[in-house]
Design a protein around this motif. Structure first.
Motif, mmCIF file in Angstrom:
data_model
loop_
_atom_site.group_PDB
_atom_site.id
_atom_site.type_symbol
_atom_site.label_atom_id
_atom_site.label_comp_id
_atom_site.label_asym_id
_atom_site.label_seq_id
_atom_site.Cartn_x
_atom_site.Cartn_y
_atom_site.Cartn_z
ATOM 1 N N PHE A 91 0.819 -1.209 0.000
ATOM 2 C CA PHE A 91 0.000 0.000 0.000
ATOM 3 C C PHE A 91 0.854 1.261 0.000
ATOM 4 N N ASN A 92 0.320 2.296 -0.632
ATOM 5 C CA ASN A 92 0.841 3.658 -0.500
ATOM 6 C C ASN A 92 -0.368 4.571 -0.303
ATOM 7 N N LYS A 93 -0.182 5.868 -0.304
ATOM 8 C CA LYS A 93 -1.298 6.792 -0.046
ATOM 9 C C LYS A 93 -2.443 6.634 -1.037
ATOM 10 N N TYR A 94 -2.110 6.292 -2.280
ATOM 11 C CA TYR A 94 -3.104 6.329 -3.339
ATOM 12 C C TYR A 94 -3.471 4.970 -3.936
ATOM 13 N N GLY A 95 -2.850 3.905 -3.459
ATOM 14 C CA GLY A 95 -3.161 2.625 -4.064
ATOM 15 C C GLY A 95 -2.458 1.466 -3.406
ATOM 16 N N CYS A 96 -2.447 0.357 -4.126
ATOM 17 C CA CYS A 96 -1.823 -0.865 -3.635
ATOM 18 C C CYS A 96 -1.645 -1.818 -4.816
ATOM 19 N N ASP A 97 -1.139 -2.986 -4.532
ATOM 20 C CA ASP A 97 -1.029 -4.047 -5.543
ATOM 21 C C ASP A 97 -2.034 -5.140 -5.235
ATOM 22 N N PHE A 98 -2.743 -5.578 -6.249
ATOM 23 C CA PHE A 98 -3.488 -6.831 -6.173
ATOM 24 C C PHE A 98 -2.522 -7.904 -6.643
ATOM 25 N N ILE A 99 -2.424 -8.977 -5.895
ATOM 26 C CA ILE A 99 -1.518 -10.060 -6.256
ATOM 27 C C ILE A 99 -2.331 -11.326 -6.517
ATOM 28 N N TYR A 100 -1.798 -12.167 -7.390
ATOM 29 C CA TYR A 100 -2.521 -13.355 -7.846
ATOM 30 C C TYR A 100 -1.580 -14.549 -7.961
ATOM 31 N N ARG A 101 -2.079 -15.673 -7.553
ATOM 32 C CA ARG A 101 -1.422 -16.955 -7.795
ATOM 33 C C ARG A 101 -2.492 -17.835 -8.439
ATOM 34 N N VAL A 102 -2.223 -18.303 -9.650
ATOM 35 C CA VAL A 102 -3.209 -19.091 -10.390
ATOM 36 C C VAL A 102 -2.696 -20.516 -10.499
ATOM 37 N N GLU A 103 -3.537 -21.456 -10.059
ATOM 38 C CA GLU A 103 -3.186 -22.880 -10.084
ATOM 39 C C GLU A 103 -4.186 -23.649 -10.925
ATOM 40 N N ASN A 104 -3.733 -24.715 -11.558
ATOM 41 C CA ASN A 104 -4.561 -25.545 -12.421
ATOM 42 C C ASN A 104 -4.948 -26.817 -11.685
ATOM 43 N N GLU A 105 -6.222 -26.918 -11.333
ATOM 44 C CA GLU A 105 -6.711 -28.102 -10.626
ATOM 45 C C GLU A 105 -6.563 -29.366 -11.455
ATOM 46 N N ALA A 106 -6.677 -29.237 -12.783
ATOM 47 C CA ALA A 106 -6.576 -30.401 -13.670
ATOM 48 C C ALA A 106 -5.163 -30.967 -13.709
ATOM 49 N N GLN A 107 -4.195 -30.188 -13.231
ATOM 50 C CA GLN A 107 -2.800 -30.631 -13.219
ATOM 51 C C GLN A 107 -2.266 -30.641 -11.784
ATOM 52 N N ASP A 108 -3.072 -31.182 -10.862
ATOM 53 C CA ASP A 108 -2.672 -31.293 -9.451
ATOM 54 C C ASP A 108 -2.246 -29.953 -8.852
ATOM 55 N N ASN A 109 -3.040 -28.913 -9.142
ATOM 56 C CA ASN A 109 -2.801 -27.558 -8.622
ATOM 57 C C ASN A 109 -1.437 -26.991 -9.015
ATOM 58 N N LYS A 110 -1.009 -27.349 -10.185
ATOM 59 C CA LYS A 110 0.254 -26.826 -10.723
ATOM 60 C C LYS A 110 0.154 -25.307 -10.894
ATOM 61 N N LEU A 111 1.214 -24.600 -10.538
ATOM 62 C CA LEU A 111 1.271 -23.158 -10.713
ATOM 63 C C LEU A 111 1.255 -22.819 -12.202
ATOM 64 N N VAL A 112 0.323 -21.956 -12.604
ATOM 65 C CA VAL A 112 0.196 -21.534 -13.997
ATOM 66 C C VAL A 112 0.698 -20.099 -14.161
ATOM 67 N N VAL A 113 0.309 -19.231 -13.231
ATOM 68 C CA VAL A 113 0.620 -17.806 -13.348
ATOM 69 C C VAL A 113 0.837 -17.196 -11.973
ATOM 70 N N GLN A 114 1.787 -16.295 -11.892
ATOM 71 C CA GLN A 114 1.904 -15.362 -10.780
ATOM 72 C C GLN A 114 1.745 -13.984 -11.405
ATOM 73 N N ALA A 115 0.972 -13.111 -10.748
ATOM 74 C CA ALA A 115 0.718 -11.809 -11.352
ATOM 75 C C ALA A 115 0.465 -10.754 -10.288
ATOM 76 N N LYS A 116 0.550 -9.510 -10.723
ATOM 77 C CA LYS A 116 0.166 -8.387 -9.878
ATOM 78 C C LYS A 116 -0.379 -7.280 -10.756
ATOM 79 N N THR A 117 -1.369 -6.590 -10.236
ATOM 80 C CA THR A 117 -1.845 -5.374 -10.873
ATOM 81 C C THR A 117 -1.705 -4.256 -9.861
#
Length: 150
Positions: A91-117
């Protein structure tokens, strides 16, 4: 140029599941990078709704994406069920980061993507950035509430 890397926490405050539809598939027969950004957007919107917000009404203020990083580590395909873990940080005065961890259930919850906006809060009536609304801290990051009031 060096590859971008993200260091994300192990714990997230929200999770949602989205299935991969044929409309997310590109010519490589996997989820396209542009479509992943749309899926991240959907996950962020679900996070906000879970906390009683919309993108244009967070205590009367909206939000706007200021930057985006998406790091792919695996493919995903039509019919796969993806779990999007979402949190807020940095966080800062005017915003923050949304963070994401995306896993694929079809592949035993394998990590697909890490991201931030990176987002800034934005007063669309005044057409200018605004401070992080107190109600956002209260609902989404209560452990930082004291800091925000300093």
């Amino acid at each position: 140029m060096a590859r971008v890397t993200l260091e994300l926490p192990d714990e997230f405050t929200f999770s949602t599941r989205l299935d991969v539809r044929v409309t997310e598939i590109n010519y490589g027969n996997h989820v396209g990078n542009d479509r992943m950004v749309s899926l991240l957007h959907e996950a962020r919107l679900r996070f906000l709704r879970e906390h009683g917000f919309g993108e244009f009404n967070i205590g009367g203020i909206g939000l706007m994406v200021s930057d985006l990083v998406v790091c792919f580590t695996a493919e995903s395909f039509v019919g796969d069920m993806l779990t999007f873990h979402v949190g807020v940080t940095d966080f800062n005065k005017y915003g923050c980061d949304f963070i994401y961890r995306v896993e694929n259930e079809a592949q035993d919850n394998k990590l697909v993507v890490q991201a931030k906006t990176g987002i800034v809060f934005f007063d669309y009536d005044e057409r200018k950035i605004a401070r992080v609304p107190k109600i956002f801290y209260e609902r989404c990051a209560p452990h930082l509430l004291e800091q925000s009031e300093a």
